[in-house]
Scaffold this motif. Sequence first.
Motif, PDB file in Angstrom:
ATOM      1  N   CYS A  65      47.452   5.762  -5.371  1.00  0.00           N
ATOM      2  CA  CYS A  65      47.105   7.007  -4.375  1.00  0.00           C
ATOM      3  C   CYS A  65      47.228   8.194  -5.425  1.00  0.00           C
ATOM      4  N   HIS A  66      45.738   8.683  -5.482  1.00  0.00           N
ATOM      5  CA  HIS A  66      45.795  10.103  -6.171  1.00  0.00           C
ATOM      6  C   HIS A  66      46.530  11.406  -5.709  1.00  0.00           C
ATOM      7  N   ASP A  67      46.301  11.547  -4.323  1.00  0.00           N
ATOM      8  CA  ASP A  67      46.945  12.798  -3.604  1.00  0.00           C
ATOM      9  C   ASP A  67      48.541  12.476  -3.625  1.00  0.00           C
ATOM     10  N   THR A  68      49.203  13.529  -4.033  1.00  0.00           N
ATOM     11  CA  THR A  68      50.712  13.558  -3.828  1.00  0.00           C
ATOM     12  C   THR A  68      50.909  14.018  -2.392  1.00  0.00           C
ATOM     13  N   ASN A  69      50.226  14.449  -1.604  1.00  0.00           N
ATOM     14  CA  ASN A  69      50.417  14.859  -0.357  1.00  0.00           C
ATOM     15  C   ASN A  69      49.441  14.062   0.574  1.00  0.00           C
ATOM     16  N   LEU A  70      49.782  13.398   1.818  1.00  0.00           N
ATOM     17  CA  LEU A  70      48.583  12.524   2.613  1.00  0.00           C
ATOM     18  C   LEU A  70      47.920  13.250   3.777  1.00  0.00           C
ATOM     19  N   LYS A  71      48.074  14.715   3.683  1.00  0.00           N
ATOM     20  CA  LYS A  71      47.429  15.347   4.921  1.00  0.00           C
ATOM     21  C   LYS A  71      45.893  15.198   4.717  1.00  0.00           C
ATOM     22  N   ARG A  72      45.405  15.244   3.698  1.00  0.00           N
ATOM     23  CA  ARG A  72      43.882  15.074   3.678  1.00  0.00           C
ATOM     24  C   ARG A  72      43.273  13.686   4.081  1.00  0.00           C
ATOM     25  N   LEU A  73      44.016  12.716   3.914  1.00  0.00           N
ATOM     26  CA  LEU A  73      43.651  11.294   4.163  1.00  0.00           C
ATOM     27  C   LEU A  73      44.081  10.817   5.380  1.00  0.00           C
ATOM     28  N   THR A  74      45.493  11.185   6.052  1.00  0.00           N
ATOM     29  CA  THR A  74      45.962  10.798   7.155  1.00  0.00           C
ATOM     30  C   THR A  74      45.978  11.784   8.194  1.00  0.00           C
ATOM     31  N   GLY A  75      45.994  13.033   7.965  1.00  0.00           N
ATOM     32  CA  GLY A  75      46.280  14.285   8.888  1.00  0.00           C
ATOM     33  C   GLY A  75      47.647  14.567   9.046  1.00  0.00           C
ATOM     34  N   LYS A  76      48.473  13.802   8.343  1.00  0.00           N
ATOM     35  CA  LYS A  76      49.998  14.074   8.462  1.00  0.00           C
ATOM     36  C   LYS A  76      50.337  14.747   7.052  1.00  0.00           C
ATOM     37  N   ASN A  77      51.224  15.835   7.287  1.00  0.00           N
ATOM     38  CA  ASN A  77      51.784  16.483   6.116  1.00  0.00           C
ATOM     39  C   ASN A  77      53.055  15.935   5.396  1.00  0.00           C
ATOM     40  N   LEU A  78      52.665  14.904   4.707  1.00  0.00           N
ATOM     41  CA  LEU A  78      53.799  13.939   4.252  1.00  0.00           C
ATOM     42  C   LEU A  78      53.435  14.082   2.668  1.00  0.00           C
ATOM     43  N   GLU A  79      54.590  14.050   2.002  1.00  0.00           N
ATOM     44  CA  GLU A  79      54.469  13.662   0.586  1.00  0.00           C
ATOM     45  C   GLU A  79      54.914  12.262   0.216  1.00  0.00           C
ATOM     46  N   ILE A  80      54.235  11.845  -0.823  1.00  0.00           N
ATOM     47  CA  ILE A  80      54.638  10.335  -0.850  1.00  0.00           C
ATOM     48  C   ILE A  80      55.886  10.251  -1.322  1.00  0.00           C
ATOM     49  N   LYS A  81      56.180  11.012  -2.187  1.00  0.00           N
ATOM     50  CA  LYS A  81      57.804  11.220  -2.682  1.00  0.00           C
ATOM     51  C   LYS A  81      59.006  11.128  -1.580  1.00  0.00           C
ATOM     52  N   ASP A  82      58.737  11.495  -0.636  1.00  0.00           N
ATOM     53  CA  ASP A  82      59.461  11.529   0.755  1.00  0.00           C
ATOM     54  C   ASP A  82      59.432  10.466   1.587  1.00  0.00           C
ATOM     55  N   CYS A  83      58.434   9.640   1.196  1.00  0.00           N
ATOM     56  CA  CYS A  83      58.263   8.372   2.253  1.00  0.00           C
ATOM     57  C   CYS A  83      58.659   7.115   1.662  1.00  0.00           C
ATOM     58  N   THR A  84      59.193   6.212   2.464  1.00  0.00           N
ATOM     59  CA  THR A  84      59.627   4.833   2.183  1.00  0.00           C
ATOM     60  C   THR A  84      58.192   4.092   1.899  1.00  0.00           C
ATOM     61  N   LEU A  85      58.145   2.884   1.074  1.00  0.00           N
ATOM     62  CA  LEU A  85      56.823   2.202   1.040  1.00  0.00           C
ATOM     63  C   LEU A  85      56.410   1.786   2.593  1.00  0.00           C
ATOM     64  N   GLN A  86      57.647   1.310   3.534  1.00  0.00           N
ATOM     65  CA  GLN A  86      57.211   1.059   4.882  1.00  0.00           C
ATOM     66  C   GLN A  86      56.539   2.184   5.655  1.00  0.00           C
ATOM     67  N   GLN A  87      57.120   3.301   5.412  1.00  0.00           N
ATOM     68  CA  GLN A  87      56.376   4.446   6.213  1.00  0.00           C
ATOM     69  C   GLN A  87      54.889   4.733   5.618  1.00  0.00           C
ATOM     70  N   ILE A  88      54.752   4.519   4.514  1.00  0.00           N
ATOM     71  CA  ILE A  88      53.424   4.851   3.982  1.00  0.00           C
ATOM     72  C   ILE A  88      52.309   3.736   4.268  1.00  0.00           C
TER      73      ILE A  88
END
Length: 291
Positions: A65-88
Amino acid sequence: MWNSCLCCDVLSSMAFSTSTIFYWSSWRCYTSGKQFGRHLGADQNHTDFAEIDIQLTKDDILVVCHDTNLKRLTGKNLEIKDCTLQQIQELTLTDKHSHTAKIPTLEQAIQTAKSSPNQISLLIEFKPLEGDQQETVQQTIELIEKYDFSNRAMFMSMDKESVELLAKERPDWWIGYCAFGNLGHVNIRLNDPFIPDFIAIEESMINTQILEDARNNNLPVYVWTVDDVNKIMDYLNMGISGIIGDASDQVSYAVNQYKQKASIDDTHYLTTCPGFPKLTEDESSYIQCND
């Protein structure tokens, strides 16, 4: 040493093989249709490499993934570093054309490339957060060697520590810098702690000084992101070694057209030297070798 920031080839009498490199997507971490759809499309277009960006999840799994934050792609304001693989992987990515996909792991990307019909290779860009460099590099090494993929992978980063760590651990791998922003002069010395194998630079940064410096230091230059056929031809005629673009069909077409039209006496994009352009104390061996 590199003057200014982290911080491309070609040249007149020595040369490098021209490469076509496909950005995993214009959304950088989006793979259209089914997972890896565009990756396989690039393979079908006989693109040499698919460029992917990798970073670590909260549970230390490398994902593409290029983005560190997933809001642009998922609509959810989440940082990859704060999510587990399962959550992602429970999230769905949607692009502007309403295509959907899931975020893959680096291991899945390697598996897909490994089994692709035309054996596409990967250009892997490290996107570590501060403190993640060692884990990112170590996991990458383990996965590349697990799948015996080192001969089909290149590596780069804007993060100086990451490429230096990888070069120290695997000096024979193809490792370079990815540069963005204003560059100073490129000046490589044989006693530098890390000698890059290539440099990838943004299209707006291309200028005659960069190409002259690259020629003087025997370094290939890859340019991103270019999809226009006429521009690609212009860059190849300038001495660019690789084109990184979103439209794999356009990039492959332009490079093939260039190769067909190049003079038979033009050696700008030919090399018969194993491992070129690795530098040694006897640089002239690369100029003269005919093996």
